[in-house]
Design a protein around this motif. Sequence first.
Motif, short mmCIF file in Angstrom:
data_model
loop_
_atom_site.label_atom_id
_atom_site.label_comp_id
_atom_site.label_asym_id
_atom_site.label_seq_id
_atom_site.Cartn_x
_atom_site.Cartn_y
_atom_site.Cartn_z
N CYS A 161 16.12 29.44 39.85
CA CYS A 161 15.23 28.44 39.00
C CYS A 161 14.25 27.98 40.14
O CYS A 161 14.64 27.14 41.01
N GLY A 162 12.95 28.42 40.12
CA GLY A 162 12.05 27.84 41.13
C GLY A 162 11.66 28.62 42.18
O GLY A 162 12.87 29.20 43.05
N ALA A 163 10.51 29.17 42.42
CA ALA A 163 9.95 30.14 43.49
C ALA A 163 9.28 29.37 44.68
O ALA A 163 8.40 30.07 45.15
N GLY B 239 15.67 20.86 41.16
CA GLY B 239 15.98 19.54 40.95
C GLY B 239 15.36 19.04 39.67
O GLY B 239 15.61 17.93 39.44
N VAL B 240 14.55 19.61 39.18
CA VAL B 240 13.83 19.01 38.12
C VAL B 240 14.82 19.05 36.77
O VAL B 240 15.45 20.19 36.50
N GLU B 241 14.82 18.10 36.09
CA GLU B 241 15.84 17.73 34.95
C GLU B 241 15.54 19.02 33.84
O GLU B 241 16.66 19.67 33.29
N PRO C 17 13.74 23.57 27.19
CA PRO C 17 14.77 23.88 27.94
C PRO C 17 15.54 25.34 27.28
O PRO C 17 15.65 26.38 27.92
N GLU C 18 15.58 25.17 25.90
CA GLU C 18 16.34 26.39 25.15
C GLU C 18 15.63 27.49 25.23
O GLU C 18 15.83 28.69 25.16
N GLU C 19 14.18 27.23 25.09
CA GLU C 19 13.19 28.45 24.94
C GLU C 19 13.37 29.22 26.19
O GLU C 19 12.94 30.23 26.37
N THR C 20 13.10 28.23 27.32
CA THR C 20 13.08 29.05 28.63
C THR C 20 14.50 29.64 28.84
O THR C 20 14.37 30.71 29.43
N ALA C 21 15.46 29.03 28.45
CA ALA C 21 16.83 29.75 28.49
C ALA C 21 16.76 31.22 27.90
O ALA C 21 17.31 32.28 28.50
N ALA D 26 17.40 24.01 31.39
CA ALA D 26 17.32 25.47 31.05
C ALA D 26 18.29 26.27 31.68
O ALA D 26 18.81 27.38 31.17
N ALA D 27 18.75 25.98 32.65
CA ALA D 27 19.84 26.90 33.64
C ALA D 27 20.96 26.59 32.66
O ALA D 27 21.82 27.67 32.65
N ILE D 28 21.49 25.50 32.45
CA ILE D 28 22.65 25.28 31.58
C ILE D 28 22.83 26.15 30.37
O ILE D 28 23.63 26.52 29.99
#
Length: 390
Positions: free
Chosen positions: A215-217, A290-292, A267-271, A297-299
């Motif tokens: 997560c994060g580039a 580190g963004v909430e 976050p659910e849509e991103t996941a 989304a990772a979870i």
Amino acid sequence: MTLISKPLTKYEAHYDPTKVLNDPEFRILAAGDAALKDKATNLACAYNPAHEVHMVAKPTPTAGPGEAVVHVKATGICGSDVHFWKHGHIGPTMVVRDECGAGHESAGRVIAIGDGVTNLAVGDRVAIEAGVPCGMADCDLCRTGRYNACPHVVFFSTPPYHGTLARFHAHPAAWLHKLPDTVSFEEGSVCEPLAVALAGLERAGARLGDQVVICGAGPIGLVTLLAARAAGCAPIVITDLFQSRLDFAKSLVPNVRTVCIQREWSPEETAAEIRKASGGSLKLALECTGVESSIRAAIFSVMFGGKVFVIGVGKSEQTYPFGYMSTNEIDLQFQYRYANQYPKAIRLVAEGLIDLKPLVTHRFPLEQAVEAFHVAADPLHGAIKVQIHD
């Protein structure tokens, strides 16, 4: 003025920042100052509580017992450097209270050694490990090898300690790592963020064939991508808000799968998009922002029994879906800096398993370090890693 109130260990006392600030050689340099062109000046870059970044002249160090003086040849600007400049602190304890020199991603050449130094010689090319723990016999964290959490660590560029973005820097020889001839100063400098990524992969337990999302580039996400690929993780998905960064990730690892996140997504849509891109069950998420919202989304993206490992640094208080994590046995794990990673990082680069060269996109001479900071801080410049050379 006293910046340190607790009892000093041997390294804390030696690197007491008041010694630098009270030295008559220390001064802020105005534009056009002759010292900027004098190669004998210990030129450095510093920030202060007024959120100013400027060039300074520092006292020229000598090599004390167990030390070496390094002519610093390459230093990368880290996101934390920019954060200290712009915001004046990271968390409640790391606070810019006075002039504080920047930089902790550095490599250079040894120009002097002190008494008792046997592992280095003048002329050696070295990467500088910026975190120097106390090494005291009664420090359990040092004794057990988890020195990154030493309560008395001197981490250069973390206030109040001045950083390694200077022409000359004195450092304990034990924390200087020799560079093979095949590894450039630029690559030696980028071994610092690589050490962060390697520590994350090691603590997260990443294994050959693991399906991973990064997560994060940004710089840490990209170096984590290189490390995860070298570790044999497959497939790898990487996410970001900016397509340009995902395109850069593709140039590094052509078969990486990308997800360009839209700000309106939950976050659910991103996941859901991450799972779709992975084509299967994701076991591990390496969260590099580190963004909430990204952590959430990772979870939601990992499978039952999966792990979310947070490498990025975010705000002090965050909220996560406890019930979902509990019923899905999802582990949430964190990292603080790194330990025992530099030798491994150098080996991986020297053996060609990780190519750090493409990450350095902008280069400035030491005299233009202030300009380099402005480029690093402005996303419109498209910088991945800005380096300062001397």
